[in-house]
Design an enzyme around this catalytic site. Sequence first.
Site, short mmCIF file in Angstrom:
data_model
loop_
_atom_site.label_atom_id
_atom_site.label_comp_id
_atom_site.label_asym_id
_atom_site.label_seq_id
_atom_site.Cartn_x
_atom_site.Cartn_y
_atom_site.Cartn_z
NE ARG A 1 36.32 43.31 30.77
CZ ARG A 1 37.13 43.12 31.80
NH1 ARG A 1 37.00 42.08 32.59
NH2 ARG A 1 38.11 43.99 32.05
CE LYS B 1 34.99 39.72 37.07
NZ LYS B 1 33.80 40.34 36.48
N1 HH2 Z 1 34.82 42.78 35.14
C1 HH2 Z 1 35.90 43.54 35.41
C2 HH2 Z 1 36.16 44.72 34.70
N2 HH2 Z 1 35.35 45.11 33.70
N3 HH2 Z 1 33.42 44.76 32.37
C3 HH2 Z 1 32.33 44.02 32.07
N4 HH2 Z 1 31.51 44.42 31.07
N5 HH2 Z 1 32.03 42.87 32.75
C4 HH2 Z 1 32.81 42.41 33.77
O1 HH2 Z 1 32.46 41.38 34.38
C5 HH2 Z 1 33.98 43.18 34.12
C6 HH2 Z 1 34.25 44.37 33.38
C7 HH2 Z 1 36.85 43.11 36.50
O2 HH2 Z 1 37.79 42.21 36.03
P1 HH2 Z 1 39.30 42.54 35.61
O3 HH2 Z 1 39.37 43.58 34.56
O4 HH2 Z 1 39.92 41.26 35.26
O5 HH2 Z 1 39.97 43.04 36.95
P2 HH2 Z 1 40.29 44.50 37.52
O6 HH2 Z 1 39.00 45.23 37.66
O7 HH2 Z 1 40.96 44.21 38.85
O8 HH2 Z 1 41.20 45.19 36.54
#
Ligand code: HH2
Length: 294
Positions: free
Chosen positions: A259, A225
């Site tokens: 995660r 992040k």
């Molecule tokens: N962060 C993201 C998405 N879902 N769920 C939980 N429980 N905790 C988190 O910190 C979290 C989450 C965002 O990250 P990512 O899926 O890598 O990116 P994007 O939202 O651009 O798909």
Amino acid sequence: MSPARWRFGGRSLALDPPLVMGILNMTPDSFSDGGDLRGVEAAVKRAEAMVAAGAAILDVGGESTRPGAPEVPVDEEIRRVVPVIRALRERVGVPVSIDTRKAAVAREALAAGAEVVNDVSGLTFDPALASVVAEHRAGLVLMHMRGTPADMAGRAVYRDLMGEVESELAGSVDRALAAGVPKEAVVLDPGIGFAKTPEQSVRILGEIGRLRRMGFPLMVGPSRKSFLGAILGVPPEERVAGTVAACVVAWMGGAEIFRVHDVRPVVEALAVARAVRQAKEAGPPSPRTEMTLT
Ligand code: HH2
């Protein structure tokens, strides 16, 4: 003390050793892996590699929630995630989580074989979601955020960061329990990067233990992040070591579920950190029981 297990459906997952949740983003526009996984086959291959590396659960998402991301229509989100969930259910042994804020998407995902709903809105986005989770006896991750991905950046204003995250998460817990979700199925996540500045994300990693008194297992999602970019000045794909450090620090503070995109380095780092803790707790060895760690 948080319970040592996460229970939902027929599952009872031990939280020590900690659980690593592998991220499978079926999105063209996620901030670090958008567009990587085209099609079900690529997703299953990635999932198998994550499980071989130690992932205990897989999180499938069809809508990016990066800051400023537009909302994806329900039909499109379902089209992205359901075939993948069905294939994972048939071919991969670990439980699958659906990363969605929407009841309609969760309903289809759970019918296709998902067992957990990961709601980044903490039940603030879709009032119907909690009862879908309860009906399916699914696990539920309640993450803290404010507003929506489109406007959350402007809401990162706190007088008492951890106190406000805790009281807002308590509101999410109330909504879940009122809909009939059992307490033992709920996991809490402070929402790194969601309505948080980079400085606030760093503080949360150091103070996450304060949320343990809420009595739920804690998840954290620091993977690649932007707070890591702010510290290291490197793009998302070069933030693996930073992600590992963030996970280890959070584990030492009391988080139990991680995660991440990069499963193997996090699993290995947590195994080392845990071995150190166990050795420390065991005290110095007597001469006859010298440790044989190589
Ligand atoms: N962060 C993201 C998405 N879902 N769920 C939980 N429980 N905790 C988190 O910190 C979290 C989450 C965002 O990250 P990512 O899926 O890598 O990116 P994007 O939202 O651009 O798909």
